[in-house]
Write a protein that holds these residues in place. Structure first.
Motif, PDB file in Angstrom:
ATOM      1  N   LYS B   2       0.837  -1.204   0.000  1.00  0.00           N
ATOM      2  CA  LYS B   2       0.000   0.000   0.000  1.00  0.00           C
ATOM      3  C   LYS B   2       0.876   1.260   0.000  1.00  0.00           C
ATOM      4  O   LYS B   2       2.032   1.223   0.404  1.00  0.00           O
ATOM      5  N   LEU B   3       0.280   2.372  -0.459  1.00  0.00           N
ATOM      6  CA  LEU B   3       1.062   3.605  -0.622  1.00  0.00           C
ATOM      7  C   LEU B   3       1.736   4.056   0.672  1.00  0.00           C
ATOM      8  O   LEU B   3       2.865   4.522   0.652  1.00  0.00           O
ATOM      9  N   HIS B   4       1.054   3.892   1.813  1.00  0.00           N
ATOM     10  CA  HIS B   4       1.664   4.390   3.048  1.00  0.00           C
ATOM     11  C   HIS B   4       2.869   3.554   3.462  1.00  0.00           C
ATOM     12  O   HIS B   4       3.684   3.983   4.270  1.00  0.00           O
ATOM     13  N   GLN B   5       2.985   2.358   2.875  1.00  0.00           N
ATOM     14  CA  GLN B   5       4.167   1.540   3.178  1.00  0.00           C
ATOM     15  C   GLN B   5       5.373   1.976   2.339  1.00  0.00           C
ATOM     16  O   GLN B   5       6.506   1.681   2.666  1.00  0.00           O
ATOM     17  N   LYS B  96      -5.978   8.001  -1.282  1.00  0.00           N
ATOM     18  CA  LYS B  96      -6.038   7.551   0.105  1.00  0.00           C
ATOM     19  C   LYS B  96      -4.788   6.727   0.462  1.00  0.00           C
ATOM     20  O   LYS B  96      -4.200   6.073  -0.391  1.00  0.00           O
ATOM     21  N   LYS B  97      -4.434   6.797   1.741  1.00  0.00           N
ATOM     22  CA  LYS B  97      -3.216   6.124   2.215  1.00  0.00           C
ATOM     23  C   LYS B  97      -3.196   4.623   1.957  1.00  0.00           C
ATOM     24  O   LYS B  97      -2.140   4.029   1.764  1.00  0.00           O
ATOM     25  N   ASP B  98      -4.379   4.012   2.008  1.00  0.00           N
ATOM     26  CA  ASP B  98      -4.403   2.550   1.876  1.00  0.00           C
ATOM     27  C   ASP B  98      -4.581   2.094   0.418  1.00  0.00           C
ATOM     28  O   ASP B  98      -4.926   0.943   0.160  1.00  0.00           O
ATOM     29  N   THR B  99      -4.316   3.007  -0.532  1.00  0.00           N
ATOM     30  CA  THR B  99      -4.387   2.636  -1.948  1.00  0.00           C
ATOM     31  C   THR B  99      -3.292   1.620  -2.268  1.00  0.00           C
ATOM     32  O   THR B  99      -2.171   1.739  -1.795  1.00  0.00           O
ATOM     33  N   GLU B 100      -3.644   0.629  -3.087  1.00  0.00           N
ATOM     34  CA  GLU B 100      -2.657  -0.378  -3.483  1.00  0.00           C
ATOM     35  C   GLU B 100      -1.653   0.229  -4.471  1.00  0.00           C
ATOM     36  O   GLU B 100      -2.033   0.985  -5.356  1.00  0.00           O
ATOM     37  N   GLU B 101      -0.404  -0.160  -4.314  1.00  0.00           N
ATOM     38  CA  GLU B 101       0.652   0.348  -5.182  1.00  0.00           C
ATOM     39  C   GLU B 101       0.326   0.076  -6.651  1.00  0.00           C
ATOM     40  O   GLU B 101       0.561   0.921  -7.517  1.00  0.00           O
ATOM     41  N   SER B 129      -1.835  12.685   0.092  1.00  0.00           N
ATOM     42  CA  SER B 129      -2.894  11.780   0.521  1.00  0.00           C
ATOM     43  C   SER B 129      -4.210  12.546   0.592  1.00  0.00           C
ATOM     44  O   SER B 129      -4.233  13.757   0.718  1.00  0.00           O
TER      45      SER B 129
END
Lengths: 358, 358
Positions: B2-5, B96-101, B129
């Motif tokens: 996820k993007l936040h990672q 959003k932060k939890d968007t998949e890469e 975000s």
């Protein structure tokens, strides 16, 4: 009246009327498929920035006037940070259908006031509705001849910042803690006019107990957060070897400059310029002022490097607002900070990063 | 992942690597406070467009690849509509932060594919975000010498459109009605490649009963809605007296052109070019094809005027995709439509307007 009662076309018509520019380099302004300009300078600078509700701003304590003002300042700051002059603005604004017309025009007033400071013309944009959150996106086009990038810092250069650092972060810390009533006062205050009233004290929450902070301490910090003024680099760009504006935090932006220039840096913590109000606020709240200054974002001060031999000239810049302070020097590889006692430790990136938690 | 990672810096680094441009007019590309360009043409064109989740697109049937592609096309179309060539792109993306890469990079693939078609270079942007909705905002800078505005239409000029009208609106009508399974097929289909499979039929809902529509009818309409290709005005701009791209609807955009040129228009309804697939779809659904063509948005065809004496030249434009059709003429004041039987009635603006209900 609400936006859906006026409609997109009505709003666009009114914007076009209010934002007529006299800049003769604008061939086609607002109202066609695209704007057409002939800037007549060798280099064109382009920057863009976005502000999202709930991420970049909280409408609980930010008025739409402040939002508009800050949007233009943030973009102008990027152009100044390249050694250029901001000239043209295009806007993308998304708001909910039931937004009050007054809120909409207050935002444009903020945009307009900032445009006047930087002498920027609005040349186009897009206006649309949003489902949940308000979004402001701006692109500023500037011109310049001598472009200053992040890449030119050399070993031996001194590191400078304009103004004082950390005020914006302190302003945000105050705003977040304010009571509902104090937030309402701030939202409805016309900061820009010099004859605004002294409102005495603001009430804020600290660990569930209500406290007050003196308006004379709070005001410059809050104003700096809500209505930052970008620093004109005109005098700096003759000397600077590299430059960046401090938007995400002093250290994180310094490290970006170091990365791009492929050099290290040594920062003397006690040389970082702090305002009296900021020091007082940090003392009241029991916070570390240096930490606030190093990690707090949105100061929109300029961070730049220049050879040591012309140090004197930079320190005597003509413009009043452009007080500059040497906070360290460029070294070969290491990124270190020196504290008051002379103790050296690693300089760590602290500042706001999107998508990251915590 | 996820993007936040990955974080903002990691994403920006990767974008910078993937979007290296070879355009020698770009002095500073992605990665500094602003981009610097030297376009070396007399006039600079600037346009900007925004796409908001829930307003401009529905992620239920739109892939992030399509979004990226359409964003660039919509902006390129505005530059072409001024008689210019799109050259540089800056992007503001909020997710959003939890968007998949994968979702994130698919969008960039769409952007990249469209950039390649229009020969546009990415020179900067902002990545942040969002709390609720995804937002895409793009500014495209172009260059041109002979600028065609909306203001130059003269009484006696003929009115032309490129391509066929209403396909995008039909595509949207199909997409909205598709069953969940059919929507998933569309989202995962690589439209751009020529050797995509024929999927036979798509299932859709019509008044609570499940029907099917032939892939050969649905495909060009859906593709036109999800992946519109802007029309290059290179050959047109020698002759056109005024021009606009059809983004909000044929009639609403024609009226804008008339307003700016201070003229009227007479449109022959049966001359509006409709594709075979569009006519078949309208028949199946019991919809009026002319109404769909007049009011449906996002065709990204060009609508332009030209003197009658050079009609022949325009009809024989070299480029295959630029088939043009004369649909009427500029008259003094009135805005009228003539139907098949020769009956005249008032031309009414129909099309999408933000903030308006219904």
């Amino acid at each position: 009246m609400k936006l859906h009662q006026i409609g997109e076309l009505g709003l666009l018509k009114e914007i076009r009327k209010r934002f007529k520019s006299t800049d003769s380099s604008i061939i086609i302004g607002i109202g066609d498929d695209a704007a057409a300009i002939t800037p007549q300078k060798e280099k064109i600078l382009v920057t863009t920035d976005m502000m999202n509700e709930g991420i970049h701003f909280d409408l609980g304590f930010t008025s739409s006037f402040h939002l508009g003002f800050k949007l233009v300042s943030a973009n102008a700051s990027d152009i100044f940070a390249m050694g250029g002059r901001p000239r043209y603005l295009v806007l993308n604004i998304a708001m909910k259908k039931d937004t009050e017309e007054e809120f909409f025009w207050d935002m444009y007033k903020g945009i307009f006031d900032a445009m006047n400071i930087y002498r920027v013309s609005l040349i186009g944009g897009d206006l649309c509705s949003s489902k949940n959150d308000m979004v402001l996106s701006a692109t500023v086009i500037g011109t310049g001849n001598k472009i200053i990038t992040r890449c030119g810092a050399c070993v031996g250069d001194k590191i400078y910042v304009t103004g004082t650092i950390g005020d914006s972060a302190c302003g945000l810390e105050i705003l977040k803690r304010l009571t509902y009533e104090s937030k309402e006062i701030i939202k409805n205050l016309e900061f820009w006019s010099n004859n605004h009233k002294n409102i005495g004290v603001l009430e804020y929450w600290n660990n569930e107990s209500k406290n007050t902070i003196d308006w004379n301490i709070a005001k410059p910090l809050i104003k700096r957060h809500l209505m930052p003024i970008a620093r004109d680099s005109l005098d700096i760009s003759n000397y600077a070897t590299s430059m960046i504006d401090i938007s995400d935090g002093l250290f994180i932006d310094l490290l970006r400059l170091c990365d791009e220039s492929n050099v290290g840096a040594k920062i003397y913590l006690d040389k970082i310029p702090l305002s009296d109000e900021m020091k007082k606020f940090a003392e009241i709240m029991g916070l570390d002022p240096i930490h606030l200054a190093a990690s707090g974002g949105e100061d929109y001060e300029l961070l730049f490097t220049a050879p040591p031999e012309i140090k004197f000239k930079i320190r005597n810049l003509k413009s009043k607002i452009l007080k500059t302070t040497c906070i360290g020097e460029i070294i070969e590889k290491d990124r270190v900070v020196i504290d008051k006692s002379g103790k050296e430790s690693a300089l760590k990136a602290e500042g706001y990063r999107h998508f990251e938690t915590g």
